[in-house]
Design a protein around this motif. Structure first.
Motif, PDB file in Angstrom:
ATOM      1  N   TRP A 168      25.514  44.400  60.612  1.00  0.00           N
ATOM      2  CA  TRP A 168      24.326  43.544  61.328  1.00  0.00           C
ATOM      3  C   TRP A 168      23.099  43.430  59.931  1.00  0.00           C
ATOM      4  N   LYS A 169      22.581  42.669  59.998  1.00  0.00           N
ATOM      5  CA  LYS A 169      21.561  42.641  59.676  1.00  0.00           C
ATOM      6  C   LYS A 169      20.376  41.705  61.317  1.00  0.00           C
ATOM      7  N   LYS A 223      16.432  45.152  58.361  1.00  0.00           N
ATOM      8  CA  LYS A 223      17.368  45.812  57.328  1.00  0.00           C
ATOM      9  C   LYS A 223      18.729  45.578  57.888  1.00  0.00           C
ATOM     10  N   THR A 224      19.685  46.024  57.133  1.00  0.00           N
ATOM     11  CA  THR A 224      20.923  45.437  57.688  1.00  0.00           C
ATOM     12  C   THR A 224      21.463  47.349  58.335  1.00  0.00           C
ATOM     13  N   TYR A 225      22.346  47.238  59.207  1.00  0.00           N
ATOM     14  CA  TYR A 225      23.012  48.489  59.668  1.00  0.00           C
ATOM     15  C   TYR A 225      24.242  48.522  59.429  1.00  0.00           C
ATOM     16  N   CYS A 268      25.336  58.909  61.066  1.00  0.00           N
ATOM     17  CA  CYS A 268      24.006  58.896  61.385  1.00  0.00           C
ATOM     18  C   CYS A 268      22.795  59.960  61.039  1.00  0.00           C
ATOM     19  N   LEU A 269      22.189  60.866  61.168  1.00  0.00           N
ATOM     20  CA  LEU A 269      21.690  61.701  60.816  1.00  0.00           C
ATOM     21  C   LEU A 269      21.935  62.359  61.869  1.00  0.00           C
ATOM     22  N   LEU A 303      22.900  53.593  64.112  1.00  0.00           N
ATOM     23  CA  LEU A 303      22.813  53.156  63.048  1.00  0.00           C
ATOM     24  C   LEU A 303      22.560  53.615  62.053  1.00  0.00           C
ATOM     25  N   VAL A 304      23.636  52.944  60.611  1.00  0.00           N
ATOM     26  CA  VAL A 304      22.908  53.537  60.326  1.00  0.00           C
ATOM     27  C   VAL A 304      23.014  52.573  58.687  1.00  0.00           C
TER      28      VAL A 304
END
Length: 353
Positions: free
Chosen positions: A46-47, A54-56, A80-81, A70-71
């Motif tokens: 997804w943008k 940004k795109t994720y 992810c973190l 989300l990354v």
């Protein structure tokens, strides 16, 4: 915890939600922007206008239904973190392991959320073996393969958790065996990560270390001997006057980790109350000591007195509400004046005061 809303329909959603039950949109959490956004169910990336266009994609662990973070696609990692901190997870072909791991990840993600709000350094041990943090989640099969006895704990940035702790029956049995008043997955994480941040925030700073010793005592006394005395002879006499728990009286390191976890408990409860706009006006003759107004974000509040003057009445109200439902006190502890001094040390350390 912050309150979140679906950005599509404005329905209230919780931190762990993968889907909005009202409109059916997917939900994803951005740890960088501390927000949940709604996602088109017909796409796999997804943008997002709400996240600077940004795109994720979802974290790789979303396929196991354990993560909704989300990354950004420009990142090298597919995790992810929070999930990037995992070094060992149980064998997921075993459905029992998978179910326990889901509960563990829910608690760990809440921990990482809180560490981010404190703006604490979060570095994976995979990236920095000396100073990094990682998690080993071990099943009974892992324990059989190990050549030594392994317990939940921390050592050199490695937080080990036996996944049996995710079983509420097992956890309650251990709680009774250890005569503990409180035992939760989130509590484990907060305690063990406290040991890690002692190394990061105190160990190598002589000025901070001396201040720590003036409040918690000399941590250079033998840790193993102290724990052996604790398990053989029980806690120090009159421990309630100076420590938040029996275990805290065993050694200054454990006193720090126990008090640290309680500071995180209190901060989380205060943030939740702040987001709900909670305040109390007790219907008693002298209500002053139980009045409170959670009108501030605890992560941004520098006044320790305001922190405690709001937190203690809030915990009293929380316990009272639980009793109304026939449940035990969620916070069955007494915060003595010496414990307040220890909490204040942690407060000032985290606020940079």
């Amino acid at each position: 915890m912050k309150l979140f809303q679906c950005t599509n329909c404005k329905n209230t959603v919780v931190f762990e939600n993968h889907t909005c039950v009202n409109c059916g949109y997917f939900l994803g959490y951005s740890s960088y922007y501390n927000t949940i956004v709604s996602l088109d169910t017909n796409a796999s990336q997804w943008k997002l206008i709400d996240l600077e266009n940004k795109t994720y994609v979802y974290c790789e662990n979303h396929k196991h239904d354990v993560c909704n973070w989300l990354v950004e696609t420009s990142q090298e990692s597919e995790f992810c973190l929070a999930c990037s901190l995992n070094r060992t997870i149980p064998q997921l072909l075993d459905e029992e392991n998978l179910e326990k791991w889901k509960h563990i990840e829910l608690a760990k993600h809440r921990l990482v959320y809180q560490l981010l709000q404190f703006r604490l350094p979060i570095i994976s041990k995979i990236e920095d073996n000396q100073n990094g943090l990682c998690f080993d989640f071990l099943s009974k099969d892992d324990l059989v393969k190990a050549s030594k006895d392994i317990k939940t704990g921390h050592a050199n940035g490695v937080v080990t958790l036996l996944i049996s702790e995710a079983d509420p029956v097992v956890r309650e049995q251990v709680k009774k065996q250890m005569a503990e008043r409180y035992r939760t997955l989130l509590g484990h994480f907060r305690h063990e990560v406290g040991h890690y941040y002692w190394d990061q925030l105190i160990c190598d700073d002589e000025h901070v270390l001396q201040s720590f010793r003036s409040v918690f005592g000399d941590e250079s006394e033998s840790y193993s001997d102290s724990l052996q005395r604790h398990y053989e002879n029980g806690p120090k006499s009159n421990w309630q006057q100076s420590f938040i728990s029996k275990y805290a009286s065993s050694h200054p390191w454990e006193d720090w980790a126990e008090t640290w976890s309680h500071y995180l408990h209190l901060t989380d409860v205060l943030e939740t109350a702040y987001n709900f706009g909670m305040q109390t006006d007790p219907k008693i003759t002298s209500p002053e000591s139980l009045k409170m107004n959670a009108s501030f974000n605890p992560y941004k509040e520098s006044s320790f007195n305001k922190f405690m003057d709001t937190g203690i009445p809030l915990l009293y109200a929380l316990n009272s509400m639980n009793r109304s439902m026939g449940e035990d006190d969620p916070y069955p502890f007494i915060i003595s004046e010496p414990v307040k001094k220890k909490l204040e040390f942690i407060h000032n350390l985290l606020k940079g005061i």
